[in-house]
Design a protein around this motif. Structure first.
Motif, mmCIF file in Angstrom:
data_model
loop_
_atom_site.group_PDB
_atom_site.id
_atom_site.type_symbol
_atom_site.label_atom_id
_atom_site.label_comp_id
_atom_site.label_asym_id
_atom_site.label_seq_id
_atom_site.Cartn_x
_atom_site.Cartn_y
_atom_site.Cartn_z
ATOM 1 N N SER A 30 0.822 -1.202 0.000
ATOM 2 C CA SER A 30 0.000 0.000 0.000
ATOM 3 C C SER A 30 0.862 1.261 0.000
ATOM 4 N N LEU A 31 2.159 1.082 0.138
ATOM 5 C CA LEU A 31 3.069 2.221 0.275
ATOM 6 C C LEU A 31 4.068 2.338 -0.863
ATOM 7 N N TYR A 32 4.311 1.239 -1.562
ATOM 8 C CA TYR A 32 5.347 1.211 -2.588
ATOM 9 C C TYR A 32 4.857 0.512 -3.850
ATOM 10 N N ASN A 33 5.254 1.038 -4.990
ATOM 11 C CA ASN A 33 5.288 0.241 -6.193
ATOM 12 C C ASN A 33 6.598 -0.526 -6.171
ATOM 13 N N MET A 34 6.592 -1.738 -6.716
ATOM 14 C CA MET A 34 7.774 -2.591 -6.606
ATOM 15 C C MET A 34 8.313 -2.946 -7.983
ATOM 16 N N GLY A 35 9.645 -3.065 -8.039
ATOM 17 C CA GLY A 35 10.257 -3.395 -9.311
ATOM 18 C C GLY A 35 11.469 -4.288 -9.141
ATOM 19 N N TRP A 36 11.806 -4.962 -10.207
ATOM 20 C CA TRP A 36 13.044 -5.731 -10.293
ATOM 21 C C TRP A 36 13.915 -5.078 -11.369
ATOM 22 N N TYR A 37 15.192 -4.919 -11.033
ATOM 23 C CA TYR A 37 16.174 -4.359 -11.940
ATOM 24 C C TYR A 37 17.357 -5.319 -12.019
ATOM 25 N N ARG A 38 18.179 -5.139 -13.034
ATOM 26 C CA ARG A 38 19.401 -5.933 -13.112
ATOM 27 C C ARG A 38 20.540 -5.072 -13.636
ATOM 28 N N GLN A 39 21.742 -5.501 -13.291
ATOM 29 C CA GLN A 39 22.922 -4.712 -13.646
ATOM 30 C C GLN A 39 24.090 -5.634 -13.929
ATOM 31 N N THR A 40 24.812 -5.327 -14.993
ATOM 32 C CA THR A 40 26.045 -6.033 -15.310
ATOM 33 C C THR A 40 27.205 -5.059 -15.174
ATOM 34 N N PRO A 41 28.404 -5.565 -14.986
ATOM 35 C CA PRO A 41 29.561 -4.682 -14.768
ATOM 36 C C PRO A 41 29.719 -3.660 -15.884
ATOM 37 N N LEU A 47 15.673 -1.684 -15.831
ATOM 38 C CA LEU A 47 14.410 -2.214 -15.357
ATOM 39 C C LEU A 47 14.105 -3.542 -16.032
ATOM 40 N N VAL A 48 13.657 -4.496 -15.219
ATOM 41 C CA VAL A 48 13.239 -5.793 -15.735
ATOM 42 C C VAL A 48 11.726 -5.914 -15.697
ATOM 43 N N ALA A 49 11.153 -5.610 -14.546
ATOM 44 C CA ALA A 49 9.701 -5.713 -14.384
ATOM 45 C C ALA A 49 9.280 -4.829 -13.234
ATOM 46 N N GLN A 50 8.062 -4.323 -13.293
ATOM 47 C CA GLN A 50 7.553 -3.542 -12.178
ATOM 48 C C GLN A 50 6.066 -3.773 -12.006
ATOM 49 N N MET A 51 5.663 -3.659 -10.737
ATOM 50 C CA MET A 51 4.282 -3.902 -10.358
ATOM 51 C C MET A 51 3.782 -2.688 -9.609
ATOM 52 N N PHE A 52 2.679 -2.121 -10.108
ATOM 53 C CA PHE A 52 2.118 -0.932 -9.502
ATOM 54 C C PHE A 52 0.910 -1.301 -8.647
ATOM 55 N N THR A 53 0.526 -0.399 -7.763
ATOM 56 C CA THR A 53 -0.719 -0.595 -7.040
ATOM 57 C C THR A 53 -1.844 -0.664 -8.065
ATOM 58 N N GLY A 54 -2.831 -1.516 -7.764
ATOM 59 C CA GLY A 54 -3.848 -1.766 -8.769
ATOM 60 C C GLY A 54 -3.474 -2.900 -9.695
ATOM 61 N N ALA A 55 -2.300 -3.502 -9.437
ATOM 62 C CA ALA A 55 -1.855 -4.711 -10.133
ATOM 63 C C ALA A 55 -1.408 -4.473 -11.569
ATOM 64 N N ARG A 56 -1.233 -3.227 -11.986
ATOM 65 C CA ARG A 56 -0.665 -3.003 -13.325
ATOM 66 C C ARG A 56 0.785 -3.443 -13.333
ATOM 67 N N ILE A 57 1.163 -4.115 -14.399
ATOM 68 C CA ILE A 57 2.506 -4.691 -14.487
ATOM 69 C C ILE A 57 3.118 -4.325 -15.832
ATOM 70 N N THR A 58 4.414 -4.024 -15.817
ATOM 71 C CA THR A 58 5.136 -3.803 -17.062
ATOM 72 C C THR A 58 6.411 -4.624 -17.053
ATOM 73 N N TYR A 59 6.875 -4.991 -18.240
ATOM 74 C CA TYR A 59 8.093 -5.776 -18.408
ATOM 75 C C TYR A 59 8.982 -5.130 -19.464
ATOM 76 N N TYR A 93 20.689 -8.947 -9.748
ATOM 77 C CA TYR A 93 19.289 -8.545 -9.771
ATOM 78 C C TYR A 93 18.937 -7.861 -8.457
ATOM 79 N N TYR A 94 18.249 -6.736 -8.588
ATOM 80 C CA TYR A 94 17.914 -5.907 -7.435
ATOM 81 C C TYR A 94 16.410 -5.662 -7.368
ATOM 82 N N CYS A 95 15.924 -5.625 -6.166
ATOM 83 C CA CYS A 95 14.538 -5.274 -5.899
ATOM 84 C C CYS A 95 14.488 -3.797 -5.512
#
Length: 118
Positions: A30-41, A47-59, A93-95
């Motif tokens: 209820s406080l954060y939208n959440m995402g997964w990111y990744r990084q190489t040297p 950005l890999v994927a993110q989930m918004f309140t209301g269940a909207r998702i992007t990839y 991979y980072y959250c």
């Protein structure tokens, strides 16, 4: 402020699967939208994927159809299910928690390493 802890990384063969977990120290959805990111040297975190309140998702285009972001409210955990992994999926991979309230800070986990190799 929330603390995020990722887990589930490791070594997997091309074509294999892994599920990453990001567990928060408190209720987050209820406080954060959440995402997964990744990084190489030497590269920017992407950005890999993110989930918004209301269940909207992007990839990211590169993972569409292979990765799935989901959450378990009761466990304060966000998951990234990764299938048909490719060697170019090798990364840390980072959250990320993106606050919905101005008084909260952006939160990052410490990362979990994924290596896709035979």
């Amino acid at each position: 402020q929330v603390q995020l802890v990722e887990s589930g990384g490791g070594l997997v063969q091309p074509g294999g699967s892994l599920r990453l977990s990001c567990t928060a120290s408190r209720t987050i959805f209820s406080l954060y939208n959440m995402g997964w990111y990744r990084q190489t040297p030497g590269n920017e975190r992407e950005l890999v994927a993110q989930m918004f309140t209301g269940a909207r998702i992007t990839y990211a285009e590169s993972v569409k159809g292979r990765f799935t972001i989901s959450r378990d409210n009761g466990k304060n955990t966000v998951y990234l299910q990764m299938k048909s992994l490719k060697p170019e999926g090798t990364a840390d991979y980072y959250c990320k928690g993106m606050p919905l309230i101005g008084s909260l800070d952006v939160a990052w986990g410490q990362g979990t390493q994924v290596t896709v190799s035979s």
